[in-house]
Motif scaffolding. Structure first.
Motif, PDB file in Angstrom:
ATOM      1  N   ASP A  15       0.864  -1.328  -0.040  1.00 12.34           N
ATOM      2  CA  ASP A  15       0.092   0.147  -0.078  1.00 12.34           C
ATOM      3  C   ASP A  15       0.895   1.165   0.091  1.00 12.34           C
ATOM      4  O   ASP A  15       0.486   2.168  -0.543  1.00 12.34           O
ATOM      5  CB  ASP A  15      -0.935  -0.106   1.099  1.00 12.34           C
ATOM      6  N   SER A  16       1.889   1.266   0.481  1.00 16.96           N
ATOM      7  CA  SER A  16       2.979   2.502   0.594  1.00 16.96           C
ATOM      8  C   SER A  16       3.499   2.638  -1.021  1.00 16.96           C
ATOM      9  O   SER A  16       3.682   3.840  -1.285  1.00 16.96           O
ATOM     10  CB  SER A  16       4.065   2.133   1.523  1.00 16.96           C
ATOM     11  N   LEU A  17       3.756   1.615  -1.593  1.00 19.52           N
ATOM     12  CA  LEU A  17       4.044   1.837  -2.907  1.00 19.52           C
ATOM     13  C   LEU A  17       3.136   2.350  -3.679  1.00 19.52           C
ATOM     14  O   LEU A  17       3.415   2.947  -4.640  1.00 19.52           O
ATOM     15  CB  LEU A  17       4.500   0.223  -3.331  1.00 19.52           C
ATOM     16  N   GLU A  18       1.856   1.982  -3.456  1.00 17.09           N
ATOM     17  CA  GLU A  18       0.857   2.581  -4.091  1.00 17.09           C
ATOM     18  C   GLU A  18       0.594   3.895  -3.675  1.00 17.09           C
ATOM     19  O   GLU A  18       0.433   4.732  -4.781  1.00 17.09           O
ATOM     20  CB  GLU A  18      -0.503   1.908  -3.859  1.00 17.09           C
ATOM     21  N   GLU A  19       0.796   4.622  -2.692  1.00 18.61           N
ATOM     22  CA  GLU A  19       0.794   5.750  -2.361  1.00 18.61           C
ATOM     23  C   GLU A  19       1.932   6.713  -2.784  1.00 18.61           C
ATOM     24  O   GLU A  19       1.748   7.870  -3.625  1.00 18.61           O
ATOM     25  CB  GLU A  19       1.097   5.975  -0.798  1.00 18.61           C
ATOM     26  N   LEU A  20       3.235   6.038  -3.075  1.00 19.11           N
ATOM     27  CA  LEU A  20       4.457   6.763  -3.637  1.00 19.11           C
ATOM     28  C   LEU A  20       4.077   6.721  -5.257  1.00 19.11           C
ATOM     29  O   LEU A  20       4.274   7.748  -5.795  1.00 19.11           O
ATOM     30  CB  LEU A  20       5.461   5.720  -3.289  1.00 19.11           C
ATOM     31  N   GLU A  21       3.593   5.776  -5.740  1.00 14.40           N
ATOM     32  CA  GLU A  21       3.253   5.664  -7.257  1.00 14.40           C
ATOM     33  C   GLU A  21       2.138   6.966  -7.358  1.00 14.40           C
ATOM     34  O   GLU A  21       2.456   7.634  -8.500  1.00 14.40           O
ATOM     35  CB  GLU A  21       2.631   4.503  -7.496  1.00 14.40           C
ATOM     36  N   ALA A  22       1.131   6.983  -6.715  1.00 20.95           N
ATOM     37  CA  ALA A  22       0.207   8.175  -6.766  1.00 20.95           C
ATOM     38  C   ALA A  22       0.954   9.513  -6.600  1.00 20.95           C
ATOM     39  O   ALA A  22       0.488  10.584  -7.349  1.00 20.95           O
ATOM     40  CB  ALA A  22      -0.802   8.156  -5.859  1.00 20.95           C
ATOM     41  N   SER A  23       1.994   9.835  -6.044  1.00 16.29           N
ATOM     42  CA  SER A  23       2.707  10.924  -5.800  1.00 16.29           C
ATOM     43  C   SER A  23       3.706  11.310  -6.839  1.00 16.29           C
ATOM     44  O   SER A  23       4.134  12.398  -6.775  1.00 16.29           O
ATOM     45  CB  SER A  23       3.373  10.991  -4.439  1.00 16.29           C
ATOM     46  N   LEU A  24       3.599  10.437  -7.905  1.00 16.26           N
ATOM     47  CA  LEU A  24       4.994  10.407  -8.739  1.00 16.26           C
ATOM     48  C   LEU A  24       4.545  10.657 -10.090  1.00 16.26           C
ATOM     49  O   LEU A  24       3.252  10.697 -10.416  1.00 16.26           O
ATOM     50  CB  LEU A  24       5.875   9.164  -8.917  1.00 16.26           C
ATOM     51  N   ASN A  25       5.125  11.454 -10.925  1.00 13.62           N
ATOM     52  CA  ASN A  25       4.882  12.168 -12.344  1.00 13.62           C
ATOM     53  C   ASN A  25       4.945  10.728 -13.113  1.00 13.62           C
ATOM     54  O   ASN A  25       5.928  10.045 -13.387  1.00 13.62           O
ATOM     55  CB  ASN A  25       5.792  13.072 -13.107  1.00 13.62           C
ATOM     56  N   PRO A  26       3.644  10.263 -13.758  1.00 10.38           N
ATOM     57  CA  PRO A  26       3.579   8.980 -14.415  1.00 10.38           C
ATOM     58  C   PRO A  26       3.939   8.983 -15.834  1.00 10.38           C
ATOM     59  O   PRO A  26       4.381   7.974 -16.451  1.00 10.38           O
ATOM     60  CB  PRO A  26       2.071   8.865 -14.747  1.00 10.38           C
ATOM     61  N   ASP A  27       4.583  10.449 -16.281  1.00 14.37           N
ATOM     62  CA  ASP A  27       5.281  10.438 -17.511  1.00 14.37           C
ATOM     63  C   ASP A  27       6.879   9.773 -17.206  1.00 14.37           C
ATOM     64  O   ASP A  27       7.376   9.363 -18.081  1.00 14.37           O
ATOM     65  CB  ASP A  27       5.526  11.795 -17.945  1.00 14.37           C
ATOM     66  N   TYR A  28       7.244   9.687 -16.139  1.00 17.76           N
ATOM     67  CA  TYR A  28       8.685   9.075 -15.938  1.00 17.76           C
ATOM     68  C   TYR A  28       8.747   7.926 -15.216  1.00 17.76           C
ATOM     69  O   TYR A  28       9.658   7.290 -15.087  1.00 17.76           O
ATOM     70  CB  TYR A  28       9.374  10.504 -15.044  1.00 17.76           C
ATOM     71  N   PHE A  29       7.613   7.557 -14.185  1.00 18.79           N
ATOM     72  CA  PHE A  29       7.485   6.459 -13.517  1.00 18.79           C
ATOM     73  C   PHE A  29       6.365   5.584 -13.973  1.00 18.79           C
ATOM     74  O   PHE A  29       5.469   5.947 -14.075  1.00 18.79           O
ATOM     75  CB  PHE A  29       7.204   6.934 -11.993  1.00 18.79           C
ATOM     76  N   PHE A  30       6.750   4.191 -13.565  1.00 18.12           N
ATOM     77  CA  PHE A  30       5.695   2.994 -14.068  1.00 18.12           C
ATOM     78  C   PHE A  30       5.908   2.035 -12.982  1.00 18.12           C
ATOM     79  O   PHE A  30       7.188   1.773 -12.656  1.00 18.12           O
ATOM     80  CB  PHE A  30       6.111   2.473 -15.603  1.00 18.12           C
ATOM     81  N   ARG A  31       4.547   1.507 -12.655  1.00 16.71           N
ATOM     82  CA  ARG A  31       4.713   0.308 -11.685  1.00 16.71           C
ATOM     83  C   ARG A  31       4.746  -0.906 -12.496  1.00 16.71           C
ATOM     84  O   ARG A  31       3.796  -1.178 -13.223  1.00 16.71           O
ATOM     85  CB  ARG A  31       3.217   0.538 -11.231  1.00 16.71           C
TER      86      ARG A  31
END
Length: 82
Positions: A15-31
């Protein structure tokens, strides 16, 4: 009963990784999968395997095979186009 110490460590919890993912720019980061969230610049090599799976080699993470989740392959390919 003893709890796993990793369960209390935020980077180890899904769940923390999900929170981190939501806070990052999706143009540069991918799960990539439930364990990895990667910056576009950390992708060193992308390999399409014969069974349709995709394996990525990440900079500074050469000792472990990292696969794109089957459910995320289409989104990953679309993300790479940007």
């Amino acid at each position: 009963m003893l709890e796993c110490p990793q369960q209390q460590c935020p980077p180890c919890r899904d769940d923390s990784l999900e929170e981190l993912e939501a806070s990052l720019n999706p143009d540069y980061f991918f799960r990539i999968n439930r364990k990895y969230l990667a910056h576009i610049n950390t992708l060193e090599k992308i390999l399409t395997l014969t069974n349709g799976k995709i394996r990525v080699e990440l900079k500074n993470c050469k000792d472990e095979d990292v696969f794109i989740s089957q459910s995320r392959i289409a989104a990953f390919k679309e993300w790479l186009k940007h």
